[in-house]
Write an enzyme that holds these catalytic residues in place. Sequence first.
Site, PDB file in Angstrom:
ATOM      1  N   LYS A  20      34.060  44.771  49.400  1.00 63.79           N
ATOM      2  CA  LYS A  20      33.926  46.077  48.747  1.00 63.79           C
ATOM      3  C   LYS A  20      32.538  46.651  49.015  1.00 63.79           C
ATOM      4  O   LYS A  20      31.548  45.901  49.047  1.00 63.79           O
ATOM      5  CB  LYS A  20      34.151  45.886  47.235  1.00 63.79           C
ATOM      6  CG  LYS A  20      34.274  47.165  46.422  1.00 63.79           C
ATOM      7  CD  LYS A  20      34.565  46.825  44.949  1.00 63.79           C
ATOM      8  CE  LYS A  20      34.706  48.054  44.078  1.00 63.79           C
ATOM      9  NZ  LYS A  20      35.016  47.697  42.667  1.00 63.79           N
ATOM     10  N   SER A  53      38.738  50.045  40.553  1.00 64.89           N
ATOM     11  CA  SER A  53      38.040  50.739  41.631  1.00 64.89           C
ATOM     12  C   SER A  53      38.044  49.992  42.962  1.00 64.89           C
ATOM     13  O   SER A  53      37.636  50.558  43.968  1.00 64.89           O
ATOM     14  CB  SER A  53      36.592  50.981  41.216  1.00 64.89           C
ATOM     15  OG  SER A  53      35.920  49.733  41.051  1.00 64.89           O
ATOM     16  N   SER A 101      38.654  46.359  37.521  1.00 61.78           N
ATOM     17  CA  SER A 101      38.602  46.961  38.850  1.00 61.78           C
ATOM     18  C   SER A 101      39.160  46.097  39.980  1.00 61.78           C
ATOM     19  O   SER A 101      39.424  46.607  41.060  1.00 61.78           O
ATOM     20  CB  SER A 101      37.163  47.348  39.196  1.00 61.78           C
ATOM     21  OG  SER A 101      36.860  48.576  38.585  1.00 61.78           O
TER      22      SER A 101
END
Lengths: 526, 557
Positions: A76, A171, A195
């Site tokens: 990420k 996210s 997330s």
Amino acid sequence: MLGRTLREVSAALKQGQITPTELCQKCLSLIKKTKFLNAYITVSEEVALKQAEESEKRYKKGHSLGDLDGIPIAVKDNFSTSGIETTCASNMLKGYVPPYNATVVQKLLDQGAVLMGKTNLDEFAMGSGSTDGVFGPVKNPWSYSKQYREKTKHKAHGENEDSNWLITGGSSGGSAAAVATFTCFAALGSDTGGSTRNPAAHCGVVGFKPSYGLVSRHGLIPLVNSMDVPGILTRCVDDAAIVLGMLAGHDPKDSTTVQDPVKPFTLPSLTDVSKLCIGIPKEYLTPELSSEVQSLWSKAANLFESEGAKVIEVSLPHTSYSIVCYHVLCTSEVASNMARFDGLEYGHRCDIDVSTEAMYAATRREGFNDVVRGRILSGNFFLLKENYENYFIKAQKVRRLIANDFVNVFNSGVDVLLTPTTLREAVPYQEFIKEDNRTRSAQDDIFTQAVNMAGLPAVSVPVALSNQGLPVGLQFIGRAFHDQQLLTVAKWFEKQVQFPVTQLQELMDDCSSVFEIEKLASVNFC
Amino acid sequence: MAAPMLRGCCLARRGALACIDGGSRHGRGAAIGCRSSGKRGRSSVAQQPLITAQKSGKGEHAWAAVVGLEIHAQISSNSKLFSGSQVQFAAPPNSLVSFFDASLPGTLPVLNRRCVEAAVMTGLALKCHINKKSLFDRKHYFYADLPAGYQITQQRLPIAVNGSLEYSVCVGKKRSQVITRTARIKQIQLEQDSGKSLHDELRSQTLIDLNRAGVGLLEVVLEPDMSCGEEAATAVRELQLILQALGTSQANMAEGQLRVDANISVHHPGEPLGVRTEVKNLNSARFLARAIDSEIERQINELENGREILNETRSFDCKLGCTIPMRDKEGKQDYRFMPEPNLPPLLLYDTASLPPGADPQQVINIDRIREQLPELPSETREQLVQQYGMLPEHSFTILNEVGLLEFFQNVIKETRAEPKKVTSWILNNFLGFLKQQNLAVNESPVTPSALAELLNLLDRKAISSSAAKQVFEELWRSKGKTPSQIVSEKQLELMQDGEALNQVCLAVMEEHPQVVLAMKRGNPRAINKLIGLVRKATLSRADPTVIKEILEKKLSS
């Protein structure tokens, strides 16, 4: 080959069925084909090929570094990667190239993993859709799956199909999409309020949030320091356990990590669940929960019960206060953590130079989106001297009550809690953006954020496809630092439900090799 | 907090201990000074020394001033409080900056053990209660030399609390009466220093140097138990000596290792305390007392003229000699304190609470640090008085002057002269010369060995005391020469040859028959004249008492 799990492909590498370079190239080509999903912000092709080459040399010499050597992974874009741009999907950090690796990234690289790239997210991980990043939203690969297309054909009539794509959740949507589309075998996400688990549920992959303090946060660009943990996204529970084994343990650079040594482990295959006690928190049965998810949840509970486990209803009485409390604590820490982005040392700087203060203001206005600015504002409000007692302190007290709820339940003999991960399956982007980020986050984190407040391990396991042909995930929550036990239960469950593989043939018809694995037994679960 | 500081303005050396004479030295406007009021109770307002404002015809109106101090001392350690960067004064700009110091996103603080030990040791030396559990907090404000936008400090639960600092002031006409005063210590907290901003007004830009950013500070908060600039300055000097003795801070004000903010208010005795102002960045020992006194004076003048005191932050302008309001509104900022989530509570142990089998590298034992406490300045002074019969006020002077104690001890080691003689020579001649030339002890051209040798010559009567002074002056001028060399070059040794001196005396008597006659007639001053003449003839190398003996013997024969 790409459709295999990490464990399988690792075995294939060891046996020489495929070389790391071949594997890397296949993934790179798939990344290119799925570019429109917007899963990656940066594809580190050159670095990946070089790492694959190194790995290949090691295999040739018979000096493989272990299970992760030569395995393509994605990270990420809020983990610092030395020499590779790290943006947090924000204008503020566009062009920022960290001079160091996050500890988790370094550990993966030390194991020979091949870094394919940095995945998309909501700006600074603030969101539950992966729709609010400066590089645009991530599209859920299931939008293009055979399973979903078949079910929604009649609906799509007269509409532009392309505008009807689904969100990934967030996210860590980029990481979830990357794993779901086989462009890597494992991805790092971050999990502050859900997330990692939320997009995992929406994309039909395993999303694991370790106990707070088990895995180093050094190098993870923080959202909420007291709740953030690096998350692991994989295609099966065993793979998550392998990656956890590589990452877990004390880091001298993160004072909040456990001091006790953590040994790598492999998950046992449970055959008998009769000694298990599964708790079903009654407060998680909310009116907003879709009937379909609710029914899958109770089927799962029944499954445990039918296999001999003790399944009991439990109460986490402070659950309803959790999301408000999370909001106060989250925004307060956000306000603090974001203070460093002032345009001086790194990142975006505006052109205004009349005064330092004017430069700060314009830099931060240009650098942050509305969501980030909104959270900074509310956080600073809560931290004001006159509000601190009424908001921050109160929220901290409620946090303690929430954590105690879990402690009490586990002390009463419950081994693992079983809950939904999300209220429903993924929704189309057009529908998702009808509500603002704050409303969506409050809705979507409902089953996940309390776990972060309590620092517990939790994992979302894909369970079945909904009537629309979309994945639904269920969440297991374990005792603090009983991550191994939690994953063992999740692995047993995963084996029972036999979640189907995404059928993306239409999407990538020339990628037949991806789907070389034999068709799994049809789902008998739903 | 560690406010941004511009260095380089006021470099000064301090005199000995504070000598307070009741205010007469402060001539301008309202008279300000501290009067000895005997031993004062803890913060008893009624017993605060009074200050008299002699303004206007309204008659005398008594004012009392209240001064509290926040002192920041840079911890003497190899690396910073939360990062591994080196700590070093005057290194090239931005050469000692780790990723954490520059607040690169994702970096985390890791507490420096040495800084914690320094804080515990300082707390123990200042008779504090050491908190076995202390916490770290973030204090937020935007400033260019504060890269993270917050400073990590200890607002809620500091590492040490409730201590005291004893300092002594000299009172009385001759300033020979030493009175001990106590300032309570509210707390000692660990916190980060900021970087430095250098404002280039010409090009209207600010340059940032982060070398100092993240250096460990001890913030020592003194309760408002002082009542004038001299008291405050003396308390600071005593703290400085303690820190230096402990080695926990070099506490060099000129290098910014010790910085002082003062909270000042005035009120009428018996009435509630007045509105206070904060005078920031008192970074020079010389101006510390003056800044505080001028602020007290200003406040009294404001109130006497019917104006109000604003709760504001001021700074001392050493050119104007008064305090001025600071432009930034730092004083009114809401710092939005928040617990530092990346640092678990700091736990300390004592021998009783030490967990069994604990890794000594991972735990700090307060009792072990207590055992390592060195001799403190008050003990050193007591020792000087006991061992060398020194006057208490002299022991203060010896300690107050940087390097003087060591100089004294080195001289003592090498000389047979009486300690009292050594003290007298060092305080009168040596220190006098240093002051006259504005030199520090370590800049002195006279080494301890040279002075010891000179005192030895004097002690065995090889030279007269006037010759000794001559040699001393010569030592100052001609570096590298030993006292013996100077004595022989200048032929300053006393005449040891009795017969030769006899001859000189005879010759002088023959040359001055009138003086001899006057003496014989009973003029008592005549013999002095003869002695002077003999000394002149011997180039001052003869001992006057010996000369007198010879002359008297000859006259009576």
